[in-house]
Enzyme design. Structure first.
Site, PDB file in Angstrom:
ATOM      1  N   LYS A 209     -11.656   7.552   8.117  1.00  0.00           N
ATOM      2  CA  LYS A 209     -12.071   6.117   8.366  1.00  0.00           C
ATOM      3  C   LYS A 209     -11.320   5.220   6.550  1.00  0.00           C
ATOM      4  O   LYS A 209     -10.502   4.043   6.497  1.00  0.00           O
ATOM      5  CB  LYS A 209     -13.328   5.296   8.571  1.00  0.00           C
ATOM      6  CG  LYS A 209     -13.294   3.809   9.294  1.00  0.00           C
ATOM      7  CD  LYS A 209     -14.652   3.592   9.620  1.00  0.00           C
ATOM      8  CE  LYS A 209     -15.167   2.118   8.997  1.00  0.00           C
ATOM      9  NZ  LYS A 209     -16.505   1.909   9.467  1.00  0.00           N
ATOM     10  N   GLU A 215     -13.642  15.482   0.045  1.00  0.00           N
ATOM     11  CA  GLU A 215     -13.399  16.084   1.458  1.00  0.00           C
ATOM     12  C   GLU A 215     -12.090  16.317   2.249  1.00  0.00           C
ATOM     13  O   GLU A 215     -11.433  17.295   1.729  1.00  0.00           O
ATOM     14  CB  GLU A 215     -14.850  16.366   2.367  1.00  0.00           C
ATOM     15  CG  GLU A 215     -15.695  17.071   1.613  1.00  0.00           C
ATOM     16  CD  GLU A 215     -16.652  15.567   0.946  1.00  0.00           C
ATOM     17  OE1 GLU A 215     -15.683  14.502   0.905  1.00  0.00           O
ATOM     18  OE2 GLU A 215     -17.660  15.702   1.052  1.00  0.00           O
ATOM     19  N   GLY A 269     -18.415   5.162  11.087  1.00  0.00           N
ATOM     20  CA  GLY A 269     -18.126   6.295  11.264  1.00  0.00           C
ATOM     21  C   GLY A 269     -19.089   7.462  12.309  1.00  0.00           C
ATOM     22  O   GLY A 269     -18.243   7.960  12.973  1.00  0.00           O
ATOM     23  N   ARG A 270     -20.617   6.525  12.746  1.00  0.00           N
ATOM     24  CA  ARG A 270     -20.859   7.771  13.126  1.00  0.00           C
ATOM     25  C   ARG A 270     -20.766   7.358  14.563  1.00  0.00           C
ATOM     26  O   ARG A 270     -22.339   7.953  14.724  1.00  0.00           O
ATOM     27  CB  ARG A 270     -22.103   8.152  12.323  1.00  0.00           C
ATOM     28  CG  ARG A 270     -22.918   6.463  12.415  1.00  0.00           C
ATOM     29  CD  ARG A 270     -24.545   7.051  11.225  1.00  0.00           C
ATOM     30  NE  ARG A 270     -24.663   5.434  10.457  1.00  0.00           N
ATOM     31  CZ  ARG A 270     -24.447   4.870   9.350  1.00  0.00           C
ATOM     32  NH1 ARG A 270     -23.491   5.101   8.835  1.00  0.00           N
ATOM     33  NH2 ARG A 270     -25.369   3.989   9.643  1.00  0.00           N
ATOM     34  N   GLU A 355     -28.496   8.904   9.169  1.00  0.00           N
ATOM     35  CA  GLU A 355     -27.347   7.841   8.470  1.00  0.00           C
ATOM     36  C   GLU A 355     -27.936   6.394   8.112  1.00  0.00           C
ATOM     37  O   GLU A 355     -27.742   5.621   7.442  1.00  0.00           O
ATOM     38  CB  GLU A 355     -26.852   8.418   7.753  1.00  0.00           C
ATOM     39  CG  GLU A 355     -25.248   8.038   7.146  1.00  0.00           C
ATOM     40  CD  GLU A 355     -24.246   8.441   7.029  1.00  0.00           C
ATOM     41  OE1 GLU A 355     -23.263   9.537   6.293  1.00  0.00           O
ATOM     42  OE2 GLU A 355     -23.342   8.105   7.996  1.00  0.00           O
ATOM     43  N   HIS A 386     -37.686  31.963  20.516  1.00  0.00           N
ATOM     44  CA  HIS A 386     -37.969  32.796  19.794  1.00  0.00           C
ATOM     45  C   HIS A 386     -37.544  32.366  18.087  1.00  0.00           C
ATOM     46  O   HIS A 386     -37.643  33.751  17.351  1.00  0.00           O
ATOM     47  CB  HIS A 386     -37.174  33.689  20.002  1.00  0.00           C
ATOM     48  CG  HIS A 386     -36.676  34.139  21.438  1.00  0.00           C
ATOM     49  ND1 HIS A 386     -37.747  35.314  21.988  1.00  0.00           N
ATOM     50  CD2 HIS A 386     -36.011  33.700  22.962  1.00  0.00           C
ATOM     51  CE1 HIS A 386     -37.448  34.995  23.781  1.00  0.00           C
ATOM     52  NE2 HIS A 386     -36.752  34.353  24.061  1.00  0.00           N
ATOM     53  N   LYS A 513     -21.476  11.219  -4.209  1.00  0.00           N
ATOM     54  CA  LYS A 513     -19.988  11.051  -4.444  1.00  0.00           C
ATOM     55  C   LYS A 513     -19.724  10.776  -6.293  1.00  0.00           C
ATOM     56  O   LYS A 513     -18.528  11.352  -6.255  1.00  0.00           O
ATOM     57  CB  LYS A 513     -19.700  10.149  -3.284  1.00  0.00           C
ATOM     58  CG  LYS A 513     -19.669  10.124  -1.730  1.00  0.00           C
ATOM     59  CD  LYS A 513     -18.388   9.758  -1.303  1.00  0.00           C
ATOM     60  CE  LYS A 513     -19.669   9.881   0.504  1.00  0.00           C
ATOM     61  NZ  LYS A 513     -18.308   8.695   1.067  1.00  0.00           N
TER      62      LYS A 513
HETATM   63  O1  F6P Z   1     -20.340  10.175   3.539  1.00  0.00           O
HETATM   64  C1  F6P Z   1     -20.438   9.382   4.871  1.00  0.00           C
HETATM   65  C2  F6P Z   1     -19.600   8.691   5.513  1.00  0.00           C
HETATM   66  O2  F6P Z   1     -18.696   7.451   4.594  1.00  0.00           O
HETATM   67  C3  F6P Z   1     -20.133   8.507   6.602  1.00  0.00           C
HETATM   68  O3  F6P Z   1     -20.303   7.826   7.060  1.00  0.00           O
HETATM   69  C4  F6P Z   1     -18.743   8.694   7.758  1.00  0.00           C
HETATM   70  O4  F6P Z   1     -18.232   8.985   8.820  1.00  0.00           O
HETATM   71  C5  F6P Z   1     -18.139   9.813   6.290  1.00  0.00           C
HETATM   72  O5  F6P Z   1     -18.758   9.587   4.917  1.00  0.00           O
HETATM   73  C6  F6P Z   1     -15.460  10.019   6.747  1.00  0.00           C
HETATM   74  O6  F6P Z   1     -15.574   8.944   6.393  1.00  0.00           O
HETATM   75  P1  F6P Z   1     -13.995   8.628   7.135  1.00  0.00           P
HETATM   76  O7  F6P Z   1     -14.075   8.507   7.794  1.00  0.00           O
HETATM   77  O8  F6P Z   1     -13.703   7.520   5.816  1.00  0.00           O
HETATM   78  O9  F6P Z   1     -13.270   9.756   5.873  1.00  0.00           O
END
Ligand code: F6P
Length: 523
Positions: A209, A215, A269-270, A355, A386, A513
């Site tokens: 987003k 990452e 995002g979620r 979250e 199990h 972060k």
């Molecule tokens: O670190 C949390 C977060 O902001 C989430 O809420 C989100 O889903 C994820 O990182 C990824 O964010 P982006 O889509 O901006 O890369």
């Protein structure tokens, strides 16, 4: 249009629930069933192919009445109306929360900043459909003229967990494309995926987003470098697409503007798998299945908006969870799908739930003096029987559990499915009703272990009274999976309203972060 700001503990219903708890804490599910032969049907809700049985909970009709009063006192109805109509309910980020609009088939406009967002949603769905069809049919060609065989989704958090969980969940409906997910900044993750793919036939979907997530950008750059070892910069357009709100950063990465799928600030995002973030889903199972997923979710949106709270599945689940979290002091909840397809559901729901509602400041800006977000965890049945179920059955903690089951198996194998569902029902039965001293005594005696009875008996007793909900569908389909996810989304919303917190920001992830960036510089 702002959300009401009501500390739940100051309501009459909360005070009555506190008093009621003194009596209710000694209720047994067994006794609740004994005194009411119709309990199971009374505490069940059916909506088409979906059935919720919440009879195996430590709640009486009085408990339920008080919980429903609580929902009314915090003006949940008013909050739901604001949620769906695009009010700025994500106050701290000054945003509307409109993932529900993404799956709405109604032509009723929904305004954000004075503009109807429905046409944009339709355009984006058409783009997803056209693109998915082209790739699946083999018409979309890579830089050497070959069709695409592999999709790699590069994203993290909401840009990974939802699509990954759904693609795995709908594996039965999958086409021939192989779908891979790269999320972790751990270079071993991307390396293992690169081992499996061919640059000539792979399509990379970068989902972010913000397009600033460490990452995702690191993984995307590593993949681009790897790709450019065999292809040229002019080939990027045929192999990289992006889903983002940050068009400038996408452009700087080198992605063709026609290959950008939109995201919007009014989708968290979620909660974004219903948007272009679900592109990998549409590629993996085809657009029609993706649309069925959305339509399933829309059915629950309507149910949530229209059903009376006493018949409202997300509301009932939210209230029961609050009963255990805030009155019984239960620390966690288990999510137990009885289908291997949904092995990624607990991880997906961990982000969605924790979250969202892992907050300790209320809508007034004050520290809350009550418990909020539940810790959720889980795994699939029967594997978890199990593994960790020992603790749920005989440990010292109260762990309410959601059992999720499907009446028919996708591949047939009736014998397996009967065993699976026998276990599904048996676990809930064992948790609720346990096994008494008398039963254990008789069992040991019958087994010829009379002289060991005194020694073994306490270990073999099951106290029971462990609550569970049974959520069942006819079959695991895109539509039923859409419903299931939407149920949890609205449970999250309802709990956020009741706890008087803001569910749609996530400032708690920021400090780590920032520090990581600082430490990286120092390294
Ligand atoms: O670190 C949390 C977060 O902001 C989430 O809420 C989100 O889903 C994820 O990182 C990824 O964010 P982006 O889509 O901006 O890369």
């Amino acid at each position: 249009m702002a959300l009401k700001n009501i500390n739940p503990t100051t309501t009459k219903a909360w005070q009555e629930l506190t008093t009621h708890y003194e009596e209710a804490k000694d209720f047994t599910i067994n006794e609740l069933f004994n005194v009411d032969s119709e309990r199971k049907s009374k505490l069940s809700i059916t909506d088409e192919d979906l059935h919720l049985d919440f009879s195996k909970n430590i709640i009486s009709e009085e408990t339920l009445k008080l919980l429903l009063n609580l929902a009314n006192e915090v003006e949940l109805k008013d909050a739901i109306q604001k949620y769906f109509s695009g009010a700025i309910i994500n106050v701290t980020e000054e945003r509307a929360v409109l993932h529900t609009a993404l799956r709405s088939n109604s032509e009723e406009p929904i305004l954000v900043d004075g503009k109807d967002i429905k046409p944009k949603i339709q355009t984006s769905l058409r783009k997803i459909r056209a693109f998915s069809n082209k790739v699946i049919s083999g018409k979309w060609k890579g830089y050497t003229g070959k069709s695409i065989t592999d999709i790699v989704n590069i994203g993290i958090g909401g840009s990974d967990l939802g699509p990954d969980m759904i693609v795995e969940g709908l594996q039965y409906y999958k086409n021939k494309l192989n779908t891979h997910f790269v999320s972790n900044v751990d270079g071993d993750h991307v390396s293992e995926v690169l081992k499996k793919i061919n640059p000539e036939t792979t399509l990379f979907v970068i989902v972010s987003k913000t397009f600033t997530t460490q990452e995702t950008i690191s993984n995307a750059n590593t993949i681009k470098d790897w790709f450019l070892r065999s292809a040229s910069i002019f080939d990027v357009a045929k192999h990289f697409v992006a889903v983002s709100t940050n068009l400038e950063a996408v452009h700087n990465f080198g992605i063709d503007k026609n290959n950008v799928f939109p995201m919007w600030n009014w989708v968290g995002g979620r909660f974004s798998l219903w948007s272009s973030v679900g592109l990998s889903i549409s590629l993996a199972v085809g657009f029609n299945n993706f649309k069925d997923l959305l339509d399933g979710a829309e059915k629950i949106d309507k149910h949530f908006q229209n059903a009376d709270f006493s018949e409202n599945i997300p509301v009932i689940l939210a209230l029961i969870s609050i009963w255990y979290n805030n009155f019984f002091n239960a620390e966690t909840e288990a999510i137990l799908p009885y289908t291997q397809y949904l092995s990624k559901l607990p991880a997906y729901l961990q982000q969605a739930i924790m979250e969202s509602n892992g907050k300790s400041i209320d809508r007034n800006g004050d520290k809350v003096n009550y418990q909020t977000g539940t810790i959720v965890w889980g795994s699939t049945g029967t594997n978890m029987q199990h593994a960790f179920m020992q603790l749920v059955h005989q440990g010292t903690k109260l762990i309410p559990a959601d059992f999720i089951g499907f009446h028919s198996a996708l591949h047939g194998l009736e014998d397996h499915h009967k065993k699976l569902m026998a276990n599904f029902n048996a676990q809930m039965e064992a948790l609720a009703f346990g096994k008494t001293k008398e039963e254990v005594h008789l069992e040991l005696k019958t087994a010829g272990l009379s002289e060991k009875i005194n020694q073994l008996l306490p270990y073999k007793v099951f106290e029971g009274n462990k609550p569970s909900n049974a959520i069942t569908f006819d079959k695991l389909t895109p539509g039923s999976l859409g419903k299931l996810i939407a149920i949890y989304e609205h449970k999250i919303f309802t709990q956020g309203i009741l706890w008087n917190i803001f569910s749609y920001d996530q400032f708690g992830v920021e400090l780590g972060k920032e520090l990581a960036k600082k430490m990286l510089k120092e390294m």
